[in-house]
Design a protein around this motif. Structure first.
Motif, PDB file in Angstrom:
ATOM      1  N   PHE A   1      28.072  48.033  64.671  1.00 26.46           N
ATOM      2  CA  PHE A   1      28.016  46.533  64.405  1.00 26.46           C
ATOM      3  C   PHE A   1      29.358  45.316  64.738  1.00 26.46           C
ATOM      4  CE2 PHE A   1      28.036  42.728  62.069  1.00 26.46           C
ATOM      5  CZ  PHE A   1      26.729  41.760  62.227  1.00 26.46           C
ATOM      6  N   THR A   2      30.423  46.029  64.692  1.00 22.67           N
ATOM      7  CA  THR A   2      31.441  45.218  65.596  1.00 22.67           C
ATOM      8  C   THR A   2      31.875  45.393  66.583  1.00 22.67           C
ATOM      9  OG1 THR A   2      32.696  47.204  64.375  1.00 22.67           O
ATOM     10  CG2 THR A   2      32.932  45.243  62.761  1.00 22.67           C
ATOM     11  N   ALA A   3      31.172  46.747  67.034  1.00 21.63           N
ATOM     12  CA  ALA A   3      31.626  46.770  68.403  1.00 21.63           C
ATOM     13  C   ALA A   3      31.155  45.768  69.167  1.00 21.63           C
ATOM     14  CB  ALA A   3      31.786  48.091  69.209  1.00 21.63           C
ATOM     15  N   VAL A   4      29.327  45.130  69.376  1.00 26.46           N
ATOM     16  CA  VAL A   4      28.382  44.077  69.623  1.00 26.46           C
ATOM     17  C   VAL A   4      29.283  42.495  69.763  1.00 26.46           C
ATOM     18  CG1 VAL A   4      26.412  43.802  70.067  1.00 26.46           C
ATOM     19  CG2 VAL A   4      26.683  46.182  69.372  1.00 26.46           C
ATOM     20  N   LEU A   5      30.153  42.579  68.427  1.00 29.23           N
ATOM     21  CA  LEU A   5      29.814  41.322  68.045  1.00 29.23           C
ATOM     22  C   LEU A   5      31.485  41.024  69.314  1.00 29.23           C
ATOM     23  CD1 LEU A   5      30.026  41.254  64.444  1.00 29.23           C
ATOM     24  CD2 LEU A   5      28.191  39.996  66.196  1.00 29.23           C
ATOM     25  N   GLY A   6      32.249  42.135  69.840  1.00 23.01           N
ATOM     26  CA  GLY A   6      32.938  41.424  70.314  1.00 23.01           C
ATOM     27  C   GLY A   6      34.095  41.953  69.932  1.00 23.01           C
ATOM     28  N   LYS A   7      35.239  42.003  70.890  1.00 22.11           N
ATOM     29  CA  LYS A   7      36.854  42.300  70.946  1.00 22.11           C
ATOM     30  C   LYS A   7      37.766  41.386  69.017  1.00 22.11           C
ATOM     31  CE  LYS A   7      39.147  42.619  74.756  1.00 22.11           C
ATOM     32  NZ  LYS A   7      40.188  42.386  75.826  1.00 22.11           N
ATOM     33  N   ALA A   8      37.289  40.313  68.933  1.00 27.97           N
ATOM     34  CA  ALA A   8      37.879  40.171  67.618  1.00 27.97           C
ATOM     35  C   ALA A   8      37.752  40.717  66.490  1.00 27.97           C
ATOM     36  CB  ALA A   8      37.881  38.400  67.659  1.00 27.97           C
ATOM     37  N   TYR A   9      36.152  40.266  66.239  1.00 22.93           N
ATOM     38  CA  TYR A   9      35.376  41.520  65.052  1.00 22.93           C
ATOM     39  C   TYR A   9      35.878  43.241  64.727  1.00 22.93           C
ATOM     40  CZ  TYR A   9      32.754  37.606  64.179  1.00 22.93           C
ATOM     41  OH  TYR A   9      32.583  36.283  64.196  1.00 22.93           O
TER      42      TYR A   9
END
Length: 100
Positions: A74-82
């Motif tokens: 989930f966090t990998a798909v949301l982007g670098k910041a997450y």
């Protein structure tokens, strides 16, 4: 917390070998990362079993594995910041657990 950290690290090692892992995040590219991930899963499971008993430890290990799979993907798909916030949060919680 150390056991869950091991599950998160093992999940990351498996998921970064996938073709679905986002290209903008750091990939750990080695041929032995799946063996290291399996070792992390085994050590984490043994720590849960030692702390909780056989049945409860195995159930908690399955829950920790499913939670770590969900968090990493989930966090990998949301982007670098997450993703990097998840990494910082996990490291911070491990340090708190070790010192207190």
């Amino acid at each position: 917390m150390i056991s869950f950290y091991l599950f998160l690290t093992g999940t990351y090692l498996y998921y970064c070998q996938s073709k679905y892992f986002p290209s903008e995040l750091y990939k750990f590219r080695t041929s032995w990362s799946s063996w290291l991930a399996s070792a992390f899963f085994g050590i984490g499971t043994m720590l849960f079993v030692r702390a909780e008993g056989w049945i409860s430890g195995l159930l908690v290990a399955v829950c920790a594995l499913s939670l770590s799979l969900m968090l990493i993907q989930f966090t990998a798909v949301l982007g670098k910041a997450y993703f990097y916030c998840l990494v910082a949060l996990a490291h911070g919680l491990v340090l708190i657990d070790l010192f207190f």
